[in-house]
Design a protein around this motif. Sequence first.
Motif, PDB file in Angstrom:
ATOM      1  N   PRO A  65       0.809  -1.216   0.000  1.00  0.00           N
ATOM      2  CA  PRO A  65       0.000   0.000   0.000  1.00  0.00           C
ATOM      3  C   PRO A  65       0.851   1.279   0.000  1.00  0.00           C
ATOM      4  N   TRP A  82     -12.609   3.191  -7.860  1.00  0.00           N
ATOM      5  CA  TRP A  82     -11.974   1.869  -7.877  1.00  0.00           C
ATOM      6  C   TRP A  82     -10.793   1.820  -6.916  1.00  0.00           C
ATOM      7  N   SER A  86     -10.403  -0.407  -3.566  1.00  0.00           N
ATOM      8  CA  SER A  86      -9.203  -1.229  -3.365  1.00  0.00           C
ATOM      9  C   SER A  86      -8.567  -0.968  -2.007  1.00  0.00           C
ATOM     10  N   LEU A  89     -10.727  -2.720   0.602  1.00  0.00           N
ATOM     11  CA  LEU A  89     -10.530  -4.174   0.548  1.00  0.00           C
ATOM     12  C   LEU A  89      -9.144  -4.577   1.049  1.00  0.00           C
ATOM     13  N   THR A  90      -8.136  -3.775   0.735  1.00  0.00           N
ATOM     14  CA  THR A  90      -6.778  -4.048   1.220  1.00  0.00           C
ATOM     15  C   THR A  90      -6.725  -3.942   2.742  1.00  0.00           C
ATOM     16  N   LEU A 135     -10.352 -11.477  -0.949  1.00  0.00           N
ATOM     17  CA  LEU A 135     -10.149 -10.029  -0.862  1.00  0.00           C
ATOM     18  C   LEU A 135      -8.993  -9.584  -1.753  1.00  0.00           C
ATOM     19  N   TRP A 136      -7.882 -10.309  -1.688  1.00  0.00           N
ATOM     20  CA  TRP A 136      -6.731  -9.937  -2.508  1.00  0.00           C
ATOM     21  C   TRP A 136      -6.997 -10.150  -3.985  1.00  0.00           C
ATOM     22  N   THR A 138      -9.855  -9.817  -5.436  1.00  0.00           N
ATOM     23  CA  THR A 138     -10.717  -8.705  -5.830  1.00  0.00           C
ATOM     24  C   THR A 138      -9.908  -7.426  -6.027  1.00  0.00           C
ATOM     25  N   VAL A 139      -8.977  -7.180  -5.124  1.00  0.00           N
ATOM     26  CA  VAL A 139      -8.107  -5.998  -5.271  1.00  0.00           C
ATOM     27  C   VAL A 139      -7.303  -6.113  -6.563  1.00  0.00           C
ATOM     28  N   THR A 140      -6.787  -7.286  -6.840  1.00  0.00           N
ATOM     29  CA  THR A 140      -6.008  -7.488  -8.067  1.00  0.00           C
ATOM     30  C   THR A 140      -6.859  -7.207  -9.299  1.00  0.00           C
ATOM     31  N   LEU A 142      -9.499  -5.280  -9.466  1.00  0.00           N
ATOM     32  CA  LEU A 142      -9.726  -3.825  -9.539  1.00  0.00           C
ATOM     33  C   LEU A 142      -8.502  -3.094 -10.083  1.00  0.00           C
ATOM     34  N   MET A 143      -7.322  -3.550  -9.712  1.00  0.00           N
ATOM     35  CA  MET A 143      -6.093  -2.914 -10.186  1.00  0.00           C
ATOM     36  C   MET A 143      -5.894  -3.129 -11.685  1.00  0.00           C
TER      37      MET A 143
END
Length: 153
Positions: A65, A82, A86, A89-90, A135-136, A138-140, A142-143
């Motif tokens: 982060p 977004w 993220s 979620l992170t 969770l990770w 989903t973050v990926t 979104l990225m």
Amino acid sequence: MAKFLLILHVLAAVIAIGPVTVAASMFPKTLRRAQSAPGDREALTTLRTLNRICRVYALVGIAVPAFGFATASAMGVLGDAWLIASIVLTTAAAGVLALLILPAQEGALAATGTPASRLVPPSRIAMLTGVFNVLWATVTILMIVRPGSTTGA
């Protein structure tokens, strides 16, 4: 500068989050083996190693982060939805790891080989790890997708 920060952010994510994800996912199966055979020293050693990987790389993961905020600032996207999603979620993933998974692993390690070893169910640790991994993931996503991006991705 933004590209350089993005490279550091992605490298930190791969180097830090990958090992935690794998080690945390391996822990429940190894715990089952250790609980079914209390004298299995190899299983206990593996559990200790997996827990150590999770603890050390969780600390290294703080770089993700940090580089992410620097990258977002350089790209001028700090207020994008977004990115805010993220960040939330992170934070949730970090909380699941620090407040639930690591203490559950520590408790399992402390109880392994004792009559109380059955009190730490591997299924609970597996469930928490699954939540962390989703969770990770989903973050990926979104990225990569970045809703509203003009890059055509």
